[in-house]
Scaffold this motif. Structure first.
Motif, PDB file in Angstrom:
ATOM      1  N   THR A   1       0.834  -1.202   0.000  1.00 35.84           N
ATOM      2  CA  THR A   1       0.000   0.000   0.000  1.00 35.84           C
ATOM      3  C   THR A   1       0.868   1.252   0.000  1.00 35.84           C
ATOM      4  O   THR A   1       2.062   1.206   0.299  1.00 35.84           O
ATOM      5  CB  THR A   1      -0.896   0.032   1.257  1.00 35.84           C
ATOM      6  OG1 THR A   1      -0.029   0.115   2.404  1.00 35.84           O
ATOM      7  CG2 THR A   1      -1.750  -1.218   1.364  1.00 35.84           C
ATOM      8  N   GLU A   2       0.224   2.378  -0.292  1.00 31.75           N
ATOM      9  CA  GLU A   2       0.931   3.662  -0.253  1.00 31.75           C
ATOM     10  C   GLU A   2       1.525   3.896   1.126  1.00 31.75           C
ATOM     11  O   GLU A   2       2.635   4.376   1.285  1.00 31.75           O
ATOM     12  CB  GLU A   2      -0.034   4.814  -0.593  1.00 31.75           C
ATOM     13  CG  GLU A   2      -0.356   4.933  -2.068  1.00 31.75           C
ATOM     14  CD  GLU A   2       0.893   4.952  -2.944  1.00 31.75           C
ATOM     15  OE1 GLU A   2       1.794   5.763  -2.673  1.00 31.75           O
ATOM     16  OE2 GLU A   2       0.974   4.141  -3.901  1.00 31.75           O
ATOM     17  N   GLU A   3       0.729   3.542   2.144  1.00 29.27           N
ATOM     18  CA  GLU A   3       1.209   3.768   3.511  1.00 29.27           C
ATOM     19  C   GLU A   3       2.442   2.918   3.799  1.00 29.27           C
ATOM     20  O   GLU A   3       3.405   3.388   4.405  1.00 29.27           O
ATOM     21  CB  GLU A   3       0.110   3.485   4.528  1.00 29.27           C
ATOM     22  CG  GLU A   3       0.602   3.747   5.943  1.00 29.27           C
ATOM     23  CD  GLU A   3      -0.481   3.706   7.003  1.00 29.27           C
ATOM     24  OE1 GLU A   3      -1.237   2.722   7.036  1.00 29.27           O
ATOM     25  OE2 GLU A   3      -0.543   4.655   7.804  1.00 29.27           O
ATOM     26  N   GLU A   4       2.417   1.664   3.350  1.00 32.67           N
ATOM     27  CA  GLU A   4       3.582   0.801   3.585  1.00 32.67           C
ATOM     28  C   GLU A   4       4.829   1.343   2.890  1.00 32.67           C
ATOM     29  O   GLU A   4       5.932   1.282   3.428  1.00 32.67           O
ATOM     30  CB  GLU A   4       3.277  -0.631   3.133  1.00 32.67           C
ATOM     31  CG  GLU A   4       2.382  -1.359   4.137  1.00 32.67           C
ATOM     32  CD  GLU A   4       1.710  -2.609   3.566  1.00 32.67           C
ATOM     33  OE1 GLU A   4       1.091  -3.336   4.351  1.00 32.67           O
ATOM     34  OE2 GLU A   4       1.788  -2.840   2.341  1.00 32.67           O
ATOM     35  N   LYS A   5       4.631   1.894   1.695  1.00 33.16           N
ATOM     36  CA  LYS A   5       5.788   2.487   0.989  1.00 33.16           C
ATOM     37  C   LYS A   5       6.351   3.666   1.776  1.00 33.16           C
ATOM     38  O   LYS A   5       7.558   3.822   1.940  1.00 33.16           O
ATOM     39  CB  LYS A   5       5.363   2.963  -0.402  1.00 33.16           C
ATOM     40  CG  LYS A   5       5.233   1.842  -1.409  1.00 33.16           C
ATOM     41  CD  LYS A   5       4.933   2.412  -2.796  1.00 33.16           C
ATOM     42  CE  LYS A   5       4.051   1.447  -3.566  1.00 33.16           C
ATOM     43  NZ  LYS A   5       3.264   2.075  -4.626  1.00 33.16           N
ATOM     44  N   LYS A   6       5.434   4.476   2.268  1.00 35.09           N
ATOM     45  CA  LYS A   6       5.844   5.659   3.040  1.00 35.09           C
ATOM     46  C   LYS A   6       6.627   5.228   4.289  1.00 35.09           C
ATOM     47  O   LYS A   6       7.649   5.805   4.649  1.00 35.09           O
ATOM     48  CB  LYS A   6       4.577   6.428   3.458  1.00 35.09           C
ATOM     49  CG  LYS A   6       4.794   7.906   3.633  1.00 35.09           C
ATOM     50  CD  LYS A   6       3.499   8.598   4.048  1.00 35.09           C
ATOM     51  CE  LYS A   6       3.529   8.901   5.531  1.00 35.09           C
ATOM     52  NZ  LYS A   6       2.235   9.109   6.160  1.00 35.09           N
ATOM     53  N   ILE A   7       6.127   4.171   4.920  1.00 34.88           N
ATOM     54  CA  ILE A   7       6.780   3.680   6.144  1.00 34.88           C
ATOM     55  C   ILE A   7       8.173   3.143   5.831  1.00 34.88           C
ATOM     56  O   ILE A   7       9.135   3.427   6.552  1.00 34.88           O
ATOM     57  CB  ILE A   7       5.893   2.616   6.837  1.00 34.88           C
ATOM     58  CG1 ILE A   7       4.685   3.307   7.473  1.00 34.88           C
ATOM     59  CG2 ILE A   7       6.684   1.812   7.861  1.00 34.88           C
ATOM     60  CD1 ILE A   7       3.680   2.375   8.106  1.00 34.88           C
TER      61      ILE A   7
END
Ligand code: PPY
Length: 502
Positions: A97-103
């Motif tokens: 997910t986008e959030e996982e990439k950001k993390i």
């Protein structure tokens, strides 16, 4: 095993693949299949989330936000359909997910651990590297979040009266807590749902605590199971346990007696949460999750007003009362400590009830907003207990928690009569940010700060910490200006208001 949660596969696999079975709510988790169809309407988090995972492996979604035994305790045995052969199950290809990439980017951008100089900094880093939902749950406090900020401000209304020329070549901040050795006058307080913020969860605390002679209080709602935590112990380390009292007292009794059998040295009964406070940051996140409004229109009963915490708190017994204390005394020999005392009146009742200690606490600002800070309550409580001849009493220890970020905070509490101080969020953020190594660093920072502050204060051991070393006269003045807490103000996140869907 580490699979705190059970889902599953196997004889049921074929069934899982049919639309009807999926719609009916068959879930598999950690290689076991459960039929939760009849539970759908009762699920505190709503049925939608269950159906989203029906027929699929729900382990990852389930694990961080449920106590490990939630299914095994609550779902009747005949609904436990059995194990599934993982090899026979079609792999779900997980998209990143986008959030996982950001993390991932944030994790790579973390400063080297030795650059972290104080406990506030773990909070900034944790916020960057954990899912938004975890941040919302951990950082939130109740209503207008006045008490959580007061927890910091109150320490700044206490000023030191240091003594000089005392030969402070060696200083020693070790102590005992409920008769147990502790390298710091600080214990790791209970915080729930550690796997929301770090895949290993609370076991990181356990390992770091063992290496450093620090006591860990295990949370009833830890993401790691109680036994996984205890099994990870080494160096003969000491544990306390925090207790949410279940409406079903047999469950509570079993839990308490199991803890005692496994060597836990103190039972901290939470007494300030008959209902969970409204933590709007957490609740707001749930709204985002639910994609606003859709459920209501479909006529589904989803409790949209609940955050992560409220959704799983329904087992807590609001009928808990002073009358229950003798029952607790009858089921365990562990010292009993009431966690969440806010007044001299209740401190006196606790003493008279014969418990071994109290934690003066407002639950990290997460329960009754505008409740006072632990350090302020401490002054009132020690005065009232003294006036009745109840204290000092080596068999009755007073603890404080809430807002502690510096050894200087701890020293103020010890001067005013606390035996030790609980630190929850700061340790939680340290493992969210860097895992076990983060917790070790947090403990090291405490050590460095204790050494310097005790030297400068003229205290060689914790016995030298006396009320005369602080000026606490402004503590109950709630309107005096206090110095700006620069680091806290930078890490503290203001609340958000609801948004128009324009
Ligand atoms: C808290 O969030 O303040 C807690 O004490 C933990 C918790 C989590 C979920 C339900 C009830 C309590």
């Amino acid at each position: 095993s580490a699979r705190c949660l059970p889902l599953l596969f196997s004889p049921v696999l074929r069934l899982l693949n049919t639309a009807a079975e999926i719609a009916a709510g068959l879930l598999y988790m950690a290689s076991k299949v459960y039929d939760v169809t009849e539970f759908l309407d009762e699920h505190p988090g709503g049925s939608k989330i269950i159906l989203k995972y029906a027929g699929r492996d729900a382990t990852e979604a389930y694990e961080p936000i449920h106590p490990p035994d939630a299914i095994t305790t609550n779902l009747p045995l005949h609904k436990h359909l059995g194990p599934i052969d993982v090899a026979t199950v079609a792999k779900v290809v997980k998209e990143v997910t986008e959030e996982e990439k950001k993390i991932q980017l944030a994790v790579a951008a973390r400063p080297p651990l030795e650059n972290v100089l104080n406990l506030h900094e773990f909070e900034i880093i944790a916020k960057a590297v954990i899912p938004e939902k975890a941040w919302a749950y951990y950082s939130s406090a109740s209503d207008d979040e006045i008490t959580i900020r007061e927890n910091r401000a109150a320490y700044q209304r206490v000023w030191f009266r240091p003594r000089i020329l005392r030969d402070v070549t060696t200083v020693d901040w070790s102590t005992t807590i409920l008769g147990q050795k502790s390298s710091l006058p600080v214990y790791i307080s209970a915080t729930a749902l550690g796997k929301l913020g770090h895949p290993e969860g609370e076991i990181t605390l356990t390992r770091a605590a063992a290496k450093n002679g620090v006591i860990q209080m295990i949370a009833t709602l830890a993401s790691c199971s109680f036994d996984d935590i205890i099994n990870a112990q080494s160096n003969n380390q000491t544990f306390f346990v925090q207790l949410y009292v279940n409406r079903d007292r047999q469950i509570t009794k079993k839990y308490v007696q199991h803890a005692e059998k496994r060597g836990v040295k103190g039972l901290f009964i939470t007494v300030d949460a008959p209902q969970l406070g409204r933590r709007e940051k957490d609740m707001r996140m749930k709204q985002v999750d639910d994609s606003a409004g859709a459920e209501v229109q479909k006529g589904q009963k989803v409790q949209k007003d609940q955050g992560v915490a409220r959704a799983i708190s329904s087992f807590i017994d609001p009928s808990l009362s002073w009358k229950d204390i003798p029952w607790f005394r009858s089921i365990t020999k562990m010292p009993i400590i009431l966690k969440g005392i806010s007044t001299a009146e209740d401190a006196i009742l606790a003493y008279e009830a014969g418990v071994q200690g109290i934690v003066l606490s407002n639950h990290g600002g997460r329960q009754l907003d505008t409740a006072r800070s632990g350090i302020e309550i401490l002054v009132e409580v020690t005065a009232a207990l003294k006036a009745r001849g109840y204290w000092p009493d080596p068999k009755f220890e007073i603890f404080v928690d809430g807002g502690v970020r510096r050894a200087s905070d701890v020293l103020k509490a010890l001067c005013l009569g606390a035996k030790a101080v609980g630190v929850g969020r700061a340790f939680l953020y340290s493992f969210c940010a860097y895992g076990e190594a983060g917790v070790e660093r947090a403990i090291q920072i405490f050590r460095d700060e204790f050494e310097m502050n005790m030297r400068l204060l003229g205290a060689r051991t914790v016995d030298d910490l006396v009320p005369e070393m602080v000026d606490a006269s402004a503590l109950n003045q709630h309107i005096v200006p206090v110095p700006t807490d620069h680091l806290f103000d930078q890490t503290y996140q203001p609340m958000q208001i609801t948004k128009l869907k324009l």
